[in-house]
Write an enzyme that holds these catalytic residues in place. Structure first.
Site, PDB file in Angstrom:
ATOM      1  N   GLY A  46     -53.622 -21.608  27.137  1.00 12.39           N
ATOM      2  CA  GLY A  46     -52.564 -20.589  27.238  1.00 12.39           C
ATOM      3  C   GLY A  46     -51.358 -20.968  26.389  1.00 12.39           C
ATOM      4  O   GLY A  46     -50.972 -22.132  26.353  1.00 12.39           O
TER       5      GLY A  46
ATOM      6  N   VAL B  25     -45.192 -32.344  12.992  1.00 13.40           N
ATOM      7  CA  VAL B  25     -45.334 -32.264  11.531  1.00 13.40           C
ATOM      8  C   VAL B  25     -44.243 -33.089  10.853  1.00 13.40           C
ATOM      9  O   VAL B  25     -44.528 -33.940   9.997  1.00 13.40           O
ATOM     10  CB  VAL B  25     -45.282 -30.788  11.056  1.00 13.40           C
ATOM     11  CG1 VAL B  25     -45.184 -30.708   9.538  1.00 13.40           C
ATOM     12  CG2 VAL B  25     -46.506 -30.024  11.569  1.00 13.40           C
ATOM     13  N   ARG B  26     -43.033 -32.895  11.256  1.00 12.43           N
ATOM     14  CA  ARG B  26     -41.933 -33.582  10.558  1.00 12.43           C
ATOM     15  C   ARG B  26     -41.908 -35.086  10.856  1.00 12.43           C
ATOM     16  O   ARG B  26     -41.612 -35.877   9.971  1.00 12.43           O
ATOM     17  CB  ARG B  26     -40.599 -32.917  10.890  1.00 12.43           C
ATOM     18  CG  ARG B  26     -40.562 -31.514  10.313  1.00 12.43           C
ATOM     19  CD  ARG B  26     -39.182 -31.004  10.050  1.00 12.43           C
ATOM     20  NE  ARG B  26     -39.255 -29.747   9.321  1.00 12.43           N
ATOM     21  CZ  ARG B  26     -38.358 -28.774   9.392  1.00 12.43           C
ATOM     22  NH1 ARG B  26     -37.301 -28.916  10.160  1.00 12.43           N
ATOM     23  NH2 ARG B  26     -38.500 -27.678   8.688  1.00 12.43           N
TER      24      ARG B  26
ATOM     25  N   ARG C  24     -59.238 -20.264  23.477  1.00 13.70           N
ATOM     26  CA  ARG C  24     -60.118 -21.031  24.359  1.00 13.70           C
ATOM     27  C   ARG C  24     -61.425 -21.142  23.583  1.00 13.70           C
ATOM     28  O   ARG C  24     -61.857 -20.169  22.966  1.00 13.70           O
ATOM     29  CB  ARG C  24     -60.285 -20.333  25.699  1.00 13.70           C
ATOM     30  CG  ARG C  24     -58.921 -20.183  26.397  1.00 13.70           C
ATOM     31  CD  ARG C  24     -58.983 -20.107  27.896  1.00 13.70           C
ATOM     32  NE  ARG C  24     -57.736 -20.575  28.489  1.00 13.70           N
ATOM     33  CZ  ARG C  24     -56.659 -19.822  28.709  1.00 13.70           C
ATOM     34  NH1 ARG C  24     -56.654 -18.542  28.412  1.00 13.70           N
ATOM     35  NH2 ARG C  24     -55.585 -20.345  29.246  1.00 13.70           N
TER      36      ARG C  24
ATOM     37  N   GLY D  65     -52.735 -27.450  28.100  1.00  9.86           N
ATOM     38  CA  GLY D  65     -52.767 -27.795  29.516  1.00  9.86           C
ATOM     39  C   GLY D  65     -53.892 -28.772  29.850  1.00  9.86           C
ATOM     40  O   GLY D  65     -54.491 -29.393  28.961  1.00  9.86           O
ATOM     41  N   ASP D  66     -54.189 -28.873  31.135  1.00  5.13           N
ATOM     42  CA  ASP D  66     -55.222 -29.788  31.635  1.00  5.13           C
ATOM     43  C   ASP D  66     -56.564 -29.656  30.923  1.00  5.13           C
ATOM     44  O   ASP D  66     -57.204 -30.642  30.596  1.00  5.13           O
ATOM     45  CB  ASP D  66     -55.492 -29.474  33.120  1.00  5.13           C
ATOM     46  CG  ASP D  66     -54.603 -30.291  34.033  1.00  5.13           C
ATOM     47  OD1 ASP D  66     -53.986 -31.244  33.557  1.00  5.13           O
ATOM     48  OD2 ASP D  66     -54.551 -29.944  35.227  1.00  5.13           O
TER      49      ASP D  66
ATOM     50  N   THR E 279     -47.480 -25.681  28.840  1.00  2.00           N
ATOM     51  CA  THR E 279     -47.915 -24.585  29.719  1.00  2.00           C
ATOM     52  C   THR E 279     -46.719 -24.143  30.549  1.00  2.00           C
ATOM     53  O   THR E 279     -45.933 -24.981  30.990  1.00  2.00           O
ATOM     54  CB  THR E 279     -49.078 -24.995  30.651  1.00  2.00           C
ATOM     55  OG1 THR E 279     -49.146 -24.057  31.731  1.00  2.00           O
ATOM     56  CG2 THR E 279     -48.881 -26.365  31.277  1.00  2.00           C
TER      57      THR E 279
ATOM     58  N   ASP F 296     -46.789 -23.138  33.440  1.00  2.00           N
ATOM     59  CA  ASP F 296     -47.058 -23.262  34.878  1.00  2.00           C
ATOM     60  C   ASP F 296     -46.484 -24.523  35.545  1.00  2.00           C
ATOM     61  O   ASP F 296     -46.412 -24.582  36.759  1.00  2.00           O
ATOM     62  CB  ASP F 296     -48.571 -23.231  35.129  1.00  2.00           C
ATOM     63  CG  ASP F 296     -49.198 -21.930  34.657  1.00  2.00           C
ATOM     64  OD1 ASP F 296     -48.494 -20.901  34.673  1.00  2.00           O
ATOM     65  OD2 ASP F 296     -50.382 -21.945  34.262  1.00  2.00           O
TER      66      ASP F 296
ATOM     67  N   ASP G 109     -47.994 -27.259  35.911  1.00  2.00           N
ATOM     68  CA  ASP G 109     -49.070 -27.625  36.835  1.00  2.00           C
ATOM     69  C   ASP G 109     -49.815 -28.897  36.421  1.00  2.00           C
ATOM     70  O   ASP G 109     -50.957 -29.100  36.824  1.00  2.00           O
ATOM     71  CB  ASP G 109     -50.061 -26.448  36.977  1.00  2.00           C
ATOM     72  CG  ASP G 109     -50.727 -26.097  35.651  1.00  2.00           C
ATOM     73  OD1 ASP G 109     -50.276 -26.583  34.598  1.00  2.00           O
ATOM     74  OD2 ASP G 109     -51.695 -25.314  35.675  1.00  2.00           O
TER      75      ASP G 109
ATOM     76  N   ARG H 262     -34.089  -6.303  41.421  1.00  2.00           N
ATOM     77  CA  ARG H 262     -33.168  -6.258  42.570  1.00  2.00           C
ATOM     78  C   ARG H 262     -32.227  -5.056  42.482  1.00  2.00           C
ATOM     79  O   ARG H 262     -31.948  -4.408  43.495  1.00  2.00           O
ATOM     80  CB  ARG H 262     -32.344  -7.541  42.658  1.00  2.00           C
ATOM     81  CG  ARG H 262     -31.374  -7.528  43.832  1.00  2.00           C
ATOM     82  CD  ARG H 262     -30.457  -8.722  43.788  1.00  2.00           C
ATOM     83  NE  ARG H 262     -31.081  -9.916  44.346  1.00  2.00           N
ATOM     84  CZ  ARG H 262     -31.056 -10.222  45.641  1.00  2.00           C
ATOM     85  NH1 ARG H 262     -30.478  -9.413  46.505  1.00  2.00           N
ATOM     86  NH2 ARG H 262     -31.619 -11.325  46.084  1.00  2.00           N
TER      87      ARG H 262
ATOM     88  N   MET I  88     -46.139 -16.006  37.740  1.00  2.00           N
ATOM     89  CA  MET I  88     -47.304 -16.788  37.305  1.00  2.00           C
ATOM     90  C   MET I  88     -47.264 -18.216  37.838  1.00  2.00           C
ATOM     91  O   MET I  88     -46.358 -18.586  38.589  1.00  2.00           O
ATOM     92  CB  MET I  88     -47.406 -16.760  35.775  1.00  2.00           C
ATOM     93  CG  MET I  88     -47.846 -15.402  35.257  1.00  2.00           C
ATOM     94  SD  MET I  88     -47.965 -15.324  33.468  1.00  2.00           S
ATOM     95  CE  MET I  88     -49.716 -15.581  33.273  1.00  2.00           C
TER      96      MET I  88
ATOM     97  N   ARG J  89     -50.673 -20.024  38.120  1.00  2.00           N
ATOM     98  CA  ARG J  89     -52.053 -20.367  38.550  1.00  2.00           C
ATOM     99  C   ARG J  89     -52.011 -20.969  39.958  1.00  2.00           C
ATOM    100  O   ARG J  89     -51.468 -20.373  40.857  1.00  2.00           O
ATOM    101  CB  ARG J  89     -52.716 -21.286  37.524  1.00  2.00           C
ATOM    102  CG  ARG J  89     -52.938 -20.592  36.192  1.00  2.00           C
ATOM    103  CD  ARG J  89     -53.937 -21.312  35.332  1.00  2.00           C
ATOM    104  NE  ARG J  89     -53.307 -22.426  34.646  1.00  2.00           N
ATOM    105  CZ  ARG J  89     -53.860 -23.091  33.652  1.00  2.00           C
ATOM    106  NH1 ARG J  89     -55.079 -22.767  33.237  1.00  2.00           N
ATOM    107  NH2 ARG J  89     -53.244 -24.079  33.082  1.00  2.00           N
TER     108      ARG J  89
ATOM    109  N   ALA K 222     -34.542 -14.913  46.972  1.00  2.00           N
ATOM    110  CA  ALA K 222     -35.642 -14.184  47.626  1.00  2.00           C
ATOM    111  C   ALA K 222     -35.598 -14.420  49.134  1.00  2.00           C
ATOM    112  O   ALA K 222     -35.243 -15.509  49.582  1.00  2.00           O
ATOM    113  CB  ALA K 222     -36.978 -14.652  47.069  1.00  2.00           C
TER     114      ALA K 222
HETATM  115  P1  ADP Z   1     -55.409 -25.145  29.292  1.00  2.00           P
HETATM  116  O1  ADP Z   1     -55.398 -26.215  28.259  1.00  2.00           O
HETATM  117  O2  ADP Z   1     -54.239 -24.207  29.178  1.00  2.00           O
HETATM  118  O3  ADP Z   1     -55.648 -25.701  30.685  1.00  2.00           O
HETATM  119  P2  ADP Z   1     -58.207 -24.201  29.181  1.00  2.00           P
HETATM  120  O4  ADP Z   1     -58.576 -24.795  30.492  1.00  2.00           O
HETATM  121  O5  ADP Z   1     -58.657 -22.845  28.865  1.00  2.00           O
HETATM  122  O6  ADP Z   1     -56.628 -24.169  28.948  1.00  2.00           O
HETATM  123  O7  ADP Z   1     -58.746 -25.201  28.043  1.00  2.00           O
HETATM  124  C1  ADP Z   1     -58.553 -24.946  26.681  1.00  2.00           C
HETATM  125  C2  ADP Z   1     -59.745 -25.443  25.900  1.00  2.00           C
HETATM  126  O8  ADP Z   1     -59.916 -26.849  26.097  1.00  2.00           O
HETATM  127  C3  ADP Z   1     -61.074 -24.839  26.324  1.00  2.00           C
HETATM  128  O9  ADP Z   1     -61.345 -23.608  25.736  1.00  2.00           O
HETATM  129  C4  ADP Z   1     -62.071 -25.887  25.839  1.00  2.00           C
HETATM  130  O10 ADP Z   1     -62.338 -25.767  24.465  1.00  2.00           O
HETATM  131  C5  ADP Z   1     -61.301 -27.168  26.085  1.00  2.00           C
HETATM  132  N1  ADP Z   1     -61.730 -27.707  27.379  1.00  2.00           N
HETATM  133  C6  ADP Z   1     -61.417 -27.236  28.611  1.00  2.00           C
HETATM  134  N2  ADP Z   1     -62.023 -27.943  29.584  1.00  2.00           N
HETATM  135  C7  ADP Z   1     -62.738 -28.903  28.957  1.00  2.00           C
HETATM  136  C8  ADP Z   1     -63.590 -29.959  29.400  1.00  2.00           C
HETATM  137  N3  ADP Z   1     -63.837 -30.170  30.704  1.00  2.00           N
HETATM  138  N4  ADP Z   1     -64.168 -30.737  28.466  1.00  2.00           N
HETATM  139  C9  ADP Z   1     -63.934 -30.526  27.151  1.00  2.00           C
HETATM  140  N5  ADP Z   1     -63.145 -29.548  26.673  1.00  2.00           N
HETATM  141  C10 ADP Z   1     -62.561 -28.753  27.540  1.00  2.00           C
END
Ligand code: ADP
Length: 322
Positions: free
Chosen positions: A13, A26-27, A74, A104-105, A127, A129, A131, A156, A171, A173, A188
């Protein structure tokens, strides 16, 4: 030995502030004498060879814009052992010996796998979130909070004019941080988050009735995306109380817009730190913020860390909102 040729990509995302992180990578890389590639559309760009060599001007005038100038995606193909090998081969072909992954994760899992395939990677948390367990802050979070706050302030005005109840979904998640902080900022009446199960009678109806008894005539309820059922909640409130109730799902408006100062500055510091790690020959690290300090962790350990929720803030929120 430190990396000589690095690449930077944004994945998953998008979040406001990602551009400031790309610019910093980059820099910093160029100023350390490295060759730097910008990879288009996340891991897809590594699979397709869609990358371009960057110079100091490649990242001019992007920092003030939301979204990501490198685009994001993705990539289901990358998320397979064959995909990871293919991406690693592309890196070897281009001489890339370090990759900064802003995402993200999920993106960090990819960075861990690509490091395992011989290409040292550094994750930078991007991200809205907030999270990611290992870091107190993720790039984009502050902008999203401010956007959500502004939007709810507008809601409001009309809620007040009509003596209504507005149930607003923000948002996040599975993470209630956006909801909790926005809920406090907009006053709120109640804030529902996925980390704390709620009781409709006690946390919603009783609070509305108590506020009503003190003369209140309009109500804002903030619901985290991870709680869901926002429309049903509004209908149920109307049915039980007779107060005209409307649901609003803020959605992707929270992902866009010019990044705040905080997002630009944190992203710049994190991007620099990521390149410093690669310069020092490190990989499989994720950059994080603890307090106001920029630190880093092993990616594998970071992915296993349990997320914490600010229960004190939740109590404060409940006390102040009446
Ligand atoms: P975010 O990074 O925001 O959490 P996603 O979970 O959609 O978003 O992950 C982004 C991309 O990272 C995925 O489309 C995939 O290519 C890669 N990815 C996600 N999970 C895994 C995983 N368990 N192992 C390897 N690559 C992953």
């Amino acid at each position: 030995m430190g990396a000589k040729t690095i690449a930077v990509l944004t994945s998953g995302g998008d979040a406001p502030g990602m551009n400031a992180a790309v610019r910093a990578v980059v820099r910093s890389g160029l100023s350390f004498g490295m060759k730097v590639y910008g990879v288009m559309r996340g891991y897809n760009g590594l699979l397709n060879g869609d990358l371009k060599e960057m110079n100091m001007r490649s990242v001019s005038d992007i920092m003030q814009h939301g979204g990501t100038a490198l685009f994001t995606a993705r990539s289901p193909e990358f998320n397979t052992p064959e995909g990871v090998q293919k991406a690693a081969n592309m890196c070897r072909e281009k001489g890339i010996d370090g990759v900064v992954v802003i995402g993200g994760d999920g993106s960090f899992r990819g960075a861990r796998d690509l490091t395992g395939a011989g290409i040292p990677c550094i994750g930078v948390p991007g991200t809205i979130d907030n999270d990611i367990a290992c870091t107190d802050y993720t790039i984009g979070y502050d902008t999203a909070l401010n956007t959500a706050m502004e939007m709810i302030d507008r809601i409001r005005d009309t809620t007040e004019s009509h003596d209504r109840c507005s149930v607003v979904e923000v948002m996040g998640r599975r993470c209630g941080d956006i909801a909790l902080n926005t809920g406090v900022a907009v006053g709120a009446l109640t804030t529902l988050v996925p980390e704390i199960p709620y009781d409709f009678q006690k946390d919603v109806l009783d609070r509305i009735r108590l506020a009503q008894s003190t003369g209140k005539r309009h109500y804002i309820i903030v619901v985290a995306e991870g709680v869901g059922h926002t429309q049903e909640l509004a209908e149920r409130i109307q049915k039980e109380t007779g107060i005209e109730s409307r649901a609003t799902i803020l959605g992707h408006v929270q992902r866009g817009g010019a990044p705040t100062l905080r997002d630009r500055v944190v992203a710049s510091r994190m991007g620099y730190h990521a390149v410093e790690l690669l310069q020092n020959g490190l990989g499989n690290r994720v950059v994080a913020m603890k307090g106001e300090q920029i630190v880093d962790f092993d990616i594998t350990e970071a992915l296993d860390m349990p997320r914490t929720f600010d229960e004190k803030m939740y109590r404060v929120s409940a006390i102040l909102s009446i």
